[in-house]
Design a protein around this motif. Structure first.
Motif, PDB file in Angstrom:
ATOM      1  N   ASP A   1      31.665  21.659  32.758  1.00 39.73           N
ATOM      2  CA  ASP A   1      31.684  22.737  33.752  1.00 39.73           C
ATOM      3  C   ASP A   1      30.550  22.458  34.728  1.00 39.73           C
ATOM      4  N   PRO A   2      30.758  21.515  35.656  1.00 38.96           N
ATOM      5  CA  PRO A   2      29.670  21.031  36.501  1.00 38.96           C
ATOM      6  C   PRO A   2      28.987  22.114  37.318  1.00 38.96           C
ATOM      7  N   GLU A   3      29.686  23.179  37.657  1.00 41.06           N
ATOM      8  CA  GLU A   3      29.076  24.254  38.427  1.00 41.06           C
ATOM      9  C   GLU A   3      28.466  25.324  37.531  1.00 41.06           C
ATOM     10  N   GLY A   4      28.630  25.175  36.220  1.00 44.52           N
ATOM     11  CA  GLY A   4      28.113  26.188  35.313  1.00 44.52           C
ATOM     12  C   GLY A   4      28.899  27.481  35.368  1.00 44.52           C
ATOM     13  N   LEU A   5      30.146  27.419  35.829  1.00 47.11           N
ATOM     14  CA  LEU A   5      30.952  28.624  35.997  1.00 47.11           C
ATOM     15  C   LEU A   5      32.212  28.539  35.150  1.00 47.11           C
ATOM     16  N   GLY A   6      32.662  29.668  34.661  1.00 47.35           N
ATOM     17  CA  GLY A   6      33.940  29.770  33.971  1.00 47.35           C
ATOM     18  C   GLY A   6      34.859  30.647  34.779  1.00 47.35           C
ATOM     19  N   PRO A   7      35.833  31.290  34.153  1.00 43.20           N
ATOM     20  CA  PRO A   7      36.757  32.177  34.874  1.00 43.20           C
ATOM     21  C   PRO A   7      36.060  33.301  35.621  1.00 43.20           C
ATOM     22  N   GLU A   8      34.901  33.738  35.108  1.00 45.16           N
ATOM     23  CA  GLU A   8      34.186  34.834  35.765  1.00 45.16           C
ATOM     24  C   GLU A   8      33.438  34.383  37.013  1.00 45.16           C
ATOM     25  N   GLY A   9      33.420  33.060  37.263  1.00 42.10           N
ATOM     26  CA  GLY A   9      32.725  32.549  38.442  1.00 42.10           C
ATOM     27  C   GLY A   9      33.308  33.065  39.745  1.00 42.10           C
ATOM     28  N   PHE A  10      34.618  33.345  39.753  1.00 41.30           N
ATOM     29  CA  PHE A  10      35.231  33.903  40.962  1.00 41.30           C
ATOM     30  C   PHE A  10      34.615  35.258  41.303  1.00 41.30           C
ATOM     31  N   ILE A  11      34.150  35.948  40.283  1.00 41.87           N
ATOM     32  CA  ILE A  11      33.541  37.267  40.498  1.00 41.87           C
ATOM     33  C   ILE A  11      32.061  37.116  40.836  1.00 41.87           C
ATOM     34  N   THR A  12      31.313  36.439  39.950  1.00 42.40           N
ATOM     35  CA  THR A  12      29.867  36.342  40.143  1.00 42.40           C
ATOM     36  C   THR A  12      29.505  35.602  41.422  1.00 42.40           C
ATOM     37  N   ASN A  13      30.126  34.467  41.657  1.00 52.04           N
ATOM     38  CA  ASN A  13      29.765  33.640  42.809  1.00 52.04           C
ATOM     39  C   ASN A  13      30.696  33.830  43.998  1.00 52.04           C
TER      40      ASN A  13
ATOM     41  N   LEU B   1      45.771  36.833  36.876  1.00 50.65           N
ATOM     42  CA  LEU B   1      45.859  38.228  36.421  1.00 50.65           C
ATOM     43  C   LEU B   1      44.860  39.090  37.182  1.00 50.65           C
ATOM     44  N   THR B   2      45.282  40.295  37.516  1.00 49.63           N
ATOM     45  CA  THR B   2      44.375  41.283  38.109  1.00 49.63           C
ATOM     46  C   THR B   2      44.697  42.656  37.537  1.00 49.63           C
ATOM     47  N   ALA B   3      43.662  43.356  37.120  1.00 50.43           N
ATOM     48  CA  ALA B   3      43.818  44.740  36.660  1.00 50.43           C
ATOM     49  C   ALA B   3      42.810  45.592  37.411  1.00 50.43           C
ATOM     50  N   LEU B   4      43.247  46.745  37.883  1.00 51.97           N
ATOM     51  CA  LEU B   4      42.331  47.648  38.574  1.00 51.97           C
ATOM     52  C   LEU B   4      42.671  49.099  38.275  1.00 51.97           C
ATOM     53  N   GLU B   5      41.785  49.981  38.674  1.00 54.52           N
ATOM     54  CA  GLU B   5      41.941  51.403  38.404  1.00 54.52           C
ATOM     55  C   GLU B   5      42.643  52.081  39.583  1.00 54.52           C
ATOM     56  N   PRO B   6      43.827  52.658  39.357  1.00 57.86           N
ATOM     57  CA  PRO B   6      44.528  53.347  40.444  1.00 57.86           C
ATOM     58  C   PRO B   6      43.699  54.506  40.992  1.00 57.86           C
ATOM     59  N   GLY B   7      43.753  54.681  42.291  1.00 57.07           N
ATOM     60  CA  GLY B   7      43.066  55.791  42.912  1.00 57.07           C
ATOM     61  C   GLY B   7      41.621  55.532  43.274  1.00 57.07           C
ATOM     62  N   THR B   8      41.024  54.455  42.717  1.00 54.63           N
ATOM     63  CA  THR B   8      39.629  54.130  43.051  1.00 54.63           C
ATOM     64  C   THR B   8      39.477  52.713  43.586  1.00 54.63           C
ATOM     65  N   GLY B   9      40.293  51.780  43.096  1.00 53.38           N
ATOM     66  CA  GLY B   9      40.177  50.388  43.510  1.00 53.38           C
ATOM     67  C   GLY B   9      39.217  49.574  42.671  1.00 53.38           C
ATOM     68  N   ARG B  10      38.636  50.166  41.623  1.00 60.05           N
ATOM     69  CA  ARG B  10      37.718  49.425  40.749  1.00 60.05           C
ATOM     70  C   ARG B  10      38.476  48.323  40.019  1.00 60.05           C
ATOM     71  N   VAL B  11      38.086  47.078  40.233  1.00 56.47           N
ATOM     72  CA  VAL B  11      38.722  45.969  39.527  1.00 56.47           C
ATOM     73  C   VAL B  11      38.203  45.955  38.099  1.00 56.47           C
ATOM     74  N   LEU B  12      39.112  45.962  37.133  1.00 51.00           N
ATOM     75  CA  LEU B  12      38.749  46.112  35.719  1.00 51.00           C
ATOM     76  C   LEU B  12      38.820  44.810  34.931  1.00 51.00           C
ATOM     77  N   ALA B  13      39.708  43.907  35.330  1.00 50.12           N
ATOM     78  CA  ALA B  13      39.828  42.600  34.674  1.00 50.12           C
ATOM     79  C   ALA B  13      40.378  41.626  35.703  1.00 50.12           C
ATOM     80  N   TYR B  14      40.014  40.329  35.522  1.00 52.08           N
ATOM     81  CA  TYR B  14      40.386  39.367  36.569  1.00 52.08           C
ATOM     82  C   TYR B  14      40.420  37.962  35.994  1.00 52.08           C
ATOM     83  N   TYR B  15      41.449  37.219  36.382  1.00 53.54           N
ATOM     84  CA  TYR B  15      41.539  35.805  35.999  1.00 53.54           C
ATOM     85  C   TYR B  15      42.217  35.041  37.129  1.00 53.54           C
TER      86      TYR B  15
END
Length: 745
Positions: free
Chosen positions: A306-318, A374-388
């Motif tokens: 993982d040359p960038e030190g990122l996994g699936p959550e890298g799309f979120i953090t970085n 995959l994307t999961a979010l909370e209806p009515g608020t837009g809070r993203v709850l899970a992401y891949y």
């Protein structure tokens, strides 16, 4: 002072100090030219003594001068303004619970920890190998300096003799790259001053939080994670020795993995590692018996995985985190060095379920042509709850940057568009036979071609709602053609879809043009049967709008940020209540609920009572929602997007239902909570009704005229209300202009 006096006197009230006059050359004899008088002979031993005395005097003067200059220099040198806690400090990204770490954002990998959070063996190893007299010297090791000088004069390996304290202040003051004697003197002065202000343990703690170990890791905690995937507190003796071995030449010959191609190898790493262990024994910090039992170089992580030190959550953090903070005025450089605590919207448990327990990470690994998002979010608020969005968080995001043909999972939008236009979705007057041909459904040569329902399904008389439930393309296309592609695109935009890709505008590389559904572009009727690719992020937003009965919410990933200076940044959700027609939204979801009832794939038959789940699907998509959760999953062959034979038994279906079946209770319908909400709503309505003036069920008493008779209101003439301006103001829930007497429809 008077000239010519043989005695020089220094006068001071109360005392007189007499000093000897300087001895002068003897005068010449009368008649003898000055300067030609032959010198008197002196014994050799007297001349030698005087030379020694002169040399001693010179040394004394030099020492005194050095002492004076040194004192002045020492007084002018200040400690660095910042210690390691105030230096460049990376920011930490957390899940929504504020405690579970998702990742780090730093210009350099570094996390300050207390000394009790660092293994004793690492402390002992660094003292033994880098500064054996650390606990005895005052910041500068005089013996070490002399030893280094002798060694260097003899032609041995260059030795700097810098103590840990000197190394630390040099790093903090950013002067380690300067090899001058002035730098060494300044470093020594700062080291001695630091020893006056801090304890040895404090200095060691600071040093271990800043020294570079290689692999981009500054400090013990970051190094432990980079080399061994564990915290600094969990390091073994062997691992501690290998980390300390890196200090002499980080990213150099002592890293057995050699991630940067700097010549690292197992042989040199082993030699330096053994030296550190032996030094620990020599300084009494490791028992010989324990040392003898350590025979194999510890295994380190392979950073090339993982040359960038990122996994699936890298799309979120970085990705999303930096983008949202930049939009809020917090630049990337500030985030990387500011020590922020960033709390995201992602649910740690739901992310764990979606990414680690559904097999979504293995989809691409098992078939090189397959991928998933995959994307999961909370209806009515837009809070993203899970992401891949894929495995490489620094690569192409399959959930937000790449569109996938939604196929029959998009027919809900057609149903909503039809309701908006006034079409009865329950009238069974559509032809659901297959195959069928249409005027606008043509091949590349402009010739009509057959449109076939998925799996060859047939229903000759069907309503649009039933056609959507049965995933029949022919009747859905019939309505799409009647409405026009642009009308359906506008409905999609109203539901929250921001991006599409035009399958009719493809370049020479096979890349479709990106297109805005809410813009002025022309859309073909095949948009209704899912021909225009969309992202899983937009699909989750769309179904979130349906679940919230018309409330559109922009997706976001950052909930709040705590700054190192105590500042708090908080998200400002972009929510538009009722932005989409609530009636159309409710009608569009009806077939999705019936799909759930007919799915029959629940692990527990009693789960069929979980009737808050709504679902739609295609051969590569599974989409829908439950209480508080909108979920969109795509899994398919990037080359052909599935064979279209069935929407059942697909990879996307399996992943979607695994998430829905395993979701936490807060994303399940609670009848008691629903009853409480209804009761609360009813109480509000009763309270609002009681506050109305005059009460709707009480007649208005006629006013008496000045002569005592009752006045009669003329038709259309309003009776003046005896209320104050304040009481006439509408409540927060009563903002209709008609209530204010301004008229209304």
């Amino acid at each position: 002072m008077e000239s010519g006096r043989d005695v020089t006197e220094t006068e001071d009230p109360g005392r007189t100090i007499n000093l000897r006059p300087f001895r002068r050359r003897p005068k010449a004899a009368p008649g003898e030219p000055p300067g030609e008088r032959p010198p008197r002979s002196k014994p050799k031993h007297r001349r030698k003594k005087r030379k020694i005395a002169a040399l001693g005097l010179a040394v004394l003067v030099l020492a005194t001068s050095v002492s004076v200059v040194g004192s002045v220099f020492y007084a002018t040198v200040d400690l660095p303004e910042s210690l390691d806690d105030d230096l460049s400090q990376g920011s930490t990204v957390y899940y929504s619970d504020g405690t579970t770490v998702m990742g780090e954002l730093a210009a350099e990998q570094r996390t300050s920890v207390d000394l009790d959070e660092i293994a004793d063996d690492l402390e002992n190893a660094v003292v033994a190998a880098e500064d054996a007299n650390f606990y005895e010297h005052p910041g500068v090791d005089a013996k070490g300096v002399l030893r280094a000088i002798v060694n260097n004069v003899k032609g041995g390996d260059q030795q700097g003799a810098s103590t840990l304290t000197q190394q630390y202040v040099g790093l903090v003051a950013d002067i380690r790259g300067d090899g001058s004697y002035f730098r060494k003197a300044r470093e020594a002065a700062m080291a001695m001053k630091m020893e006056e202000e801090f304890t040895k343990d404090e200095i060691l703690n600071h040093y271990l939080n800043i020294v570079y170990f290689g692999r981009g890791a500054y400090g013990a905690e970051a190094a432990a994670q980079a080399f061994f995937g564990r915290s600094a507190a969990e390091l073994s003796t062997s691992q501690s020795a290998l980390l300390v071995a890196q200090i002499k030449s980080p990213d150099g010959p002592y890293d057995p993995r050699d991630p940067y191609g700097k010549g690292g190898n197992v042989e040199e790493a082993t030699e330096r590692w053994e030296y550190v262990l032996d030094q620990m024994v020599a300084t009494g910090r490791l028992e010989q018996v324990k040392r003898d039992a350590i025979t194999e170089l510890p295994e380190t992580l392979d950073p090339t995985n993982d040359p960038e030190g990122l996994g699936p959550e890298g799309f979120i953090t970085n990705g999303f985190v930096l983008q949202e903070l930049a939009a809020a005025g917090i630049g990337t450089e500030e985030v990387l060095r500011g020590g922020f605590e960033i709390v995201t919207t992602l649910d740690a448990d739901l992310q764990e379920l979606a990414v680690e327990q559904t097999g979504i990470r293995e989809v691409a690994a098992e078939d090189e042509n397959m991928a998933a998002a995959l994307t999961a979010l909370e209806p009515g608020t837009g809070r993203v709850l899970a992401y891949y969005g894929g495995e490489n968080g620094a690569g192409l995001d399959l959930a937000a940057d790449v569109g996938h043909r939604p196929g029959t999972s998009f027919n809900t939008v057609v149903l909503a568009a039809a309701v908006e236009s006034g079409i009865d979705p329950w009238s069974p007057d559509l032809d659901g036979s297959s195959p069928r041909q249409f005027e606008t459904y043509l091949d590349e040569h402009g010739e009509p071609i057959d449109l076939v329902n998925i799996g060859g399904a047939q229903d000759h008389e069907v309503s649009l709602a039933d056609a959507v439930a049965q995933k029949l393309d022919t009747p859905v296309y019939d309505i799409s053609e009647a409405l026009g592609g642009n009308a359906i695109a506008q409905t999609a935009a109203g539901l929250g879809i921001d991006r599409m890709w035009d399958p009719h505008d493809v370049d020479e590389h096979g890349v479709a043009a990106e297109i805005d559904p809410g813009g002025n572009a022309e859309f073909h009727p095949d948009i209704g049967i899912g021909a225009y690719p969309i992202t899983t992020l937009d699909a989750a937003v769309m179904h979130g709008t349906l679940a919230a009965v018309g409330t559109v919410a922009e997706p976001y990933f950052v909930d709040h940020v705590n700054g190192a200076d105590g500042r708090l940044y908080k998200a400002d959700p972009q929510v538009e209540e009722g932005a989409f027609d609530p009636g159309a939204a409710a009608e569009a979801t009806a077939p999705m609920y019936s799909n759930t009832a007919e799915a029959g794939i629940f692990a527990d038959p009693n789960d069929r009572g979980d009737f808050d789940v709504a679902v739609n699907a295609s051969s590569t998509w599974h989409t829908g929602f439950s209480t508080g959760l909108s979920l969109a999953v795509w899994a398919g062959d990037e080359k052909k997007e599935g064979d279209g034979s069935s929407h059942e038994g697909t990879v996307a279906e399996r992943i979607w239902w695994q998430v829905m079946q395993g979701r936490p209770d807060k994303y399940r319908w609670d009848p008691e909570q629903e009853a409480a909400l209804l009761e609360e709503q009813q109480a509000k309505e009763e309270e609002a009704e009681a506050e109305q003036w005059p009460p709707e069920d009480e007649p208005v008493a006629p006013e008496e005229s000045q002569d005592g008779t009752e006045s009669e209101e003329e038709p259309g003439q309003a009776t003046e209300s005896p209320v104050t301006e304040e009481s006439a103001s509408p409540s927060e829930e009563e903002t209709d202009l008609g209530w204010l007497g301004g008229g209304g429809d």
